[in-house]
Design an enzyme around this catalytic site. Structure first.
Site, PDB file in Angstrom:
ATOM      1  N   PHE A 283      89.127  35.361  40.459  1.00 53.65           N
ATOM      2  CA  PHE A 283      87.809  34.769  40.674  1.00 53.65           C
ATOM      3  C   PHE A 283      87.637  33.444  39.923  1.00 53.65           C
ATOM      4  CE2 PHE A 283      83.312  35.105  38.807  1.00 53.65           C
ATOM      5  CZ  PHE A 283      82.776  34.231  39.738  1.00 53.65           C
TER       6      PHE A 283
ATOM      7  N   ASP B  71     104.248  37.823  36.681  1.00 56.87           N
ATOM      8  CA  ASP B  71     103.483  38.438  35.598  1.00 56.87           C
ATOM      9  C   ASP B  71     103.638  37.609  34.330  1.00 56.87           C
ATOM     10  OD1 ASP B  71     102.440  40.211  33.633  1.00 56.87           O
ATOM     11  OD2 ASP B  71     103.080  41.952  34.805  1.00 56.87           O
TER      12      ASP B  71
ATOM     13  N   GLU C 278      92.963  41.691  33.040  1.00 58.17           N
ATOM     14  CA  GLU C 278      92.173  42.756  33.649  1.00 58.17           C
ATOM     15  C   GLU C 278      90.758  42.583  33.112  1.00 58.17           C
ATOM     16  OE1 GLU C 278      93.064  45.125  35.801  1.00 58.17           O
ATOM     17  OE2 GLU C 278      95.196  44.637  35.868  1.00 58.17           O
TER      18      GLU C 278
ATOM     19  N   THR D 289      85.933  36.239  26.682  1.00 61.76           N
ATOM     20  CA  THR D 289      84.619  36.752  27.096  1.00 61.76           C
ATOM     21  C   THR D 289      83.686  36.932  25.897  1.00 61.76           C
ATOM     22  OG1 THR D 289      83.516  38.691  28.058  1.00 61.76           O
ATOM     23  CG2 THR D 289      85.589  39.074  26.946  1.00 61.76           C
ATOM     24  N   ASP D 290      82.381  36.906  26.173  1.00 61.50           N
ATOM     25  CA  ASP D 290      81.411  37.193  25.121  1.00 61.50           C
ATOM     26  C   ASP D 290      81.380  38.669  24.753  1.00 61.50           C
ATOM     27  OD1 ASP D 290      80.223  38.135  27.459  1.00 61.50           O
ATOM     28  OD2 ASP D 290      78.296  37.159  27.128  1.00 61.50           O
ATOM     29  N   GLU D 291      81.986  39.523  25.568  1.00 61.95           N
ATOM     30  CA  GLU D 291      81.937  40.960  25.301  1.00 61.95           C
ATOM     31  C   GLU D 291      82.694  41.357  24.043  1.00 61.95           C
ATOM     32  OE1 GLU D 291      82.140  43.695  28.562  1.00 61.95           O
ATOM     33  OE2 GLU D 291      81.789  42.107  30.032  1.00 61.95           O
TER      34      GLU D 291
ATOM     35  N   TYR E  84      88.024  47.362  27.782  1.00 62.62           N
ATOM     36  CA  TYR E  84      88.193  45.981  28.239  1.00 62.62           C
ATOM     37  C   TYR E  84      87.937  44.983  27.120  1.00 62.62           C
ATOM     38  CZ  TYR E  84      86.646  41.466  29.994  1.00 62.62           C
ATOM     39  OH  TYR E  84      86.454  40.124  30.163  1.00 62.62           O
TER      40      TYR E  84
ATOM     41  N   LYS F 249      90.465  42.322  25.102  1.00 58.39           N
ATOM     42  CA  LYS F 249      90.256  40.874  25.047  1.00 58.39           C
ATOM     43  C   LYS F 249      90.095  40.397  23.607  1.00 58.39           C
ATOM     44  CE  LYS F 249      89.987  38.189  27.796  1.00 58.39           C
ATOM     45  NZ  LYS F 249      91.068  37.305  28.333  1.00 58.39           N
TER      46      LYS F 249
ATOM     47  N   VAL G 188      72.238  50.880  40.606  1.00 57.49           N
ATOM     48  CA  VAL G 188      71.824  50.233  39.366  1.00 57.49           C
ATOM     49  C   VAL G 188      72.022  51.218  38.225  1.00 57.49           C
ATOM     50  CG1 VAL G 188      69.896  49.182  38.113  1.00 57.49           C
ATOM     51  CG2 VAL G 188      70.138  48.815  40.590  1.00 57.49           C
TER      52      VAL G 188
ATOM     53  N   PRO H 246      79.473  55.049  30.256  1.00 57.07           N
ATOM     54  CA  PRO H 246      79.625  55.329  28.823  1.00 57.07           C
ATOM     55  C   PRO H 246      79.678  54.036  28.005  1.00 57.07           C
ATOM     56  CG  PRO H 246      81.185  56.627  30.121  1.00 57.07           C
ATOM     57  CD  PRO H 246      80.559  55.635  31.059  1.00 57.07           C
TER      58      PRO H 246
ATOM     59  N   HIS I  83      77.580  51.651  27.462  1.00 57.16           N
ATOM     60  CA  HIS I  83      77.110  50.437  28.135  1.00 57.16           C
ATOM     61  C   HIS I  83      76.359  49.546  27.142  1.00 57.16           C
ATOM     62  CE1 HIS I  83      75.457  48.855  32.252  1.00 57.16           C
ATOM     63  NE2 HIS I  83      76.041  47.919  31.520  1.00 57.16           N
TER      64      HIS I  83
END
Length: 357
Positions: free
Chosen positions: A11, A61, A86, A136-138, A162, A166, A218, A295, A297
């Protein structure tokens, strides 16, 4: 001049490649695009580049050190941009091993291959080379409603497989700079949206399901808040960091657009009501259905993008209103793309994740 982009059929990566080659400033540079074409890698994203000699696609890869050595030796890139990852939290909960292998081990193998090649370069290209790692900000964890937004000084506190993978890759990139001198840059972005987004993430899933007459699932109460960044704004920020970012630094990239998930869904429904009304005349919001929360979240993410604006003069061009309107219109105009990415495997995944949704 050449750059190497990893994950360039996904993406964000494919949007970056398309924008890079369309730009007046960089369009004469060759892009070597390395992607293993997993479920989210899609060459159809790059169909407009077919026959373009400036785009060299290689299926492979980032953990393949032999292939990486060949590509680096042959193409001698002035920069590497690592988009390969991923990236879906829900998938990481169901299958964390792939995230450890691709995001941690893969980044390690990529860094080692690059370090070996870079160390032997002559002084001038060695000094000019950059390795830009897209994250990522995560990795920062979750914020309470009134907490200040994440800055680059926030500690890493990942809460999902995830984000943990990262965060680990970010640490590896930092270590390879401080230990070996590799000239790295790291960017941590907020939630992206826009063209070519694989329809398992919130925004494309809502658009695709609404048009198909399916329920709009949702999580929980829908009050999870994210900062939303239009993907082409993200790409312009990455170009700016590559151009002028300080080696070894991290830059947060955000859209200054905090939105609750339920408000996102309602906005999409309203746009579709106006542009592609249901045959029965009813509003799309009637298709909305609350499902059990996932879970762990995270409740809220928010990016403070002051550093990149102050140091590099970058800020997003799109508001959420303008970006989401462009996104909905793109999906309405590209139904063939949507149909082609909805493989049997994709439908199986939705059934696993959302049950009857």
């Amino acid at each position: 001049m050449t750059i190497l982009v990893t994950g360039g059929a996904g993406f964000i990566g494919s949007n970056f490649v398309l924008d890079w080659l369309a730009s007046s400033e960089y369009g004469d540079e060759t892009v070597v695009n390395l992607d293993k074409l997993s479920y989210a890698g899609n060459l159809q994203n790059l169909a407009s580049l077919q026959g373009d000699a400036r785009h060299v696609f290689v299926k492979g890869d980032i953990a393949d050190t032999v292939l990486l050595g060949q590509l680096l030796s042959t193409h001698q890139p002035r920069a590497i941009l690592n988009f390969a990852a991923e990236s879906h939290v829900d998938r990481s909960i169901h299958g964390p091993e792939a995230f450890v292998q691709n995001n941690i081990v893969g980044t390690f193998q990529l860094l080692e291959s690059v370090r070996t090649w870079w160390s032997a370069l002559p002084e001038a290209p060695k000094a000019q080379f950059r390795f830009l790692h897209v994250s990522t900000d995560e990795i920062y964890g979750s914020l309470a409603k009134d907490d200040p937004a994440f800055t680059e000084r926030n500690p890493h506190e990942p809460n999902s497989p995830y984000s943990a993978s990262k965060a680990a890759s970010d640490h590896l990139v930092r270590a390879w700079h401080h230990t070996y001198g590799l000239p790295v840059l790291t960017t941590n972005c907020s939630n992206n949206y826009g063209p070519y987004h694989f329809p398992e993430k919130l925004i494309p899933l809502m658009i695709v399901n609404a048009l198909a007459g399916k329920s709009l699932p949702v999580y929980g109460d829908g009050q999870q808040i994210r900062d939303w960044l239009y993907v082409k704004d993200h790409c312009s920020a990455i170009r700016r960091v590559l151009e002028a970012g300080r080696v070894g630094e991290t830059y947060n990239i955000g859209g200054w657009n905090e939105q609750a998930n339920i408000d996102i869904v309602r906005t999409i429904c309203g746009l579709l009501d106006a542009q592609r009304p249901r045959a029965d005349g009813k509003p799309y919001v009637e298709q909305m259905a609350f499902v059990a929360d996932r879970p762990g979240h995270d409740r809220r993410y928010a990016i403070d993008a002051s550093k990149i604006e102050k140091e590099l003069g970058w800020k997003p061009a799109e508001t959420f209103a303008s970006g989401i309107a462009k996104t909905v219109q793109w999906y309405l105009s590209n139904q063939d793309w949507v149909a082609n990415v909805q493989s049997g495997g994709y439908r199986d995944w939705l059934q696993t994740q959302y049950g009857r949704a």
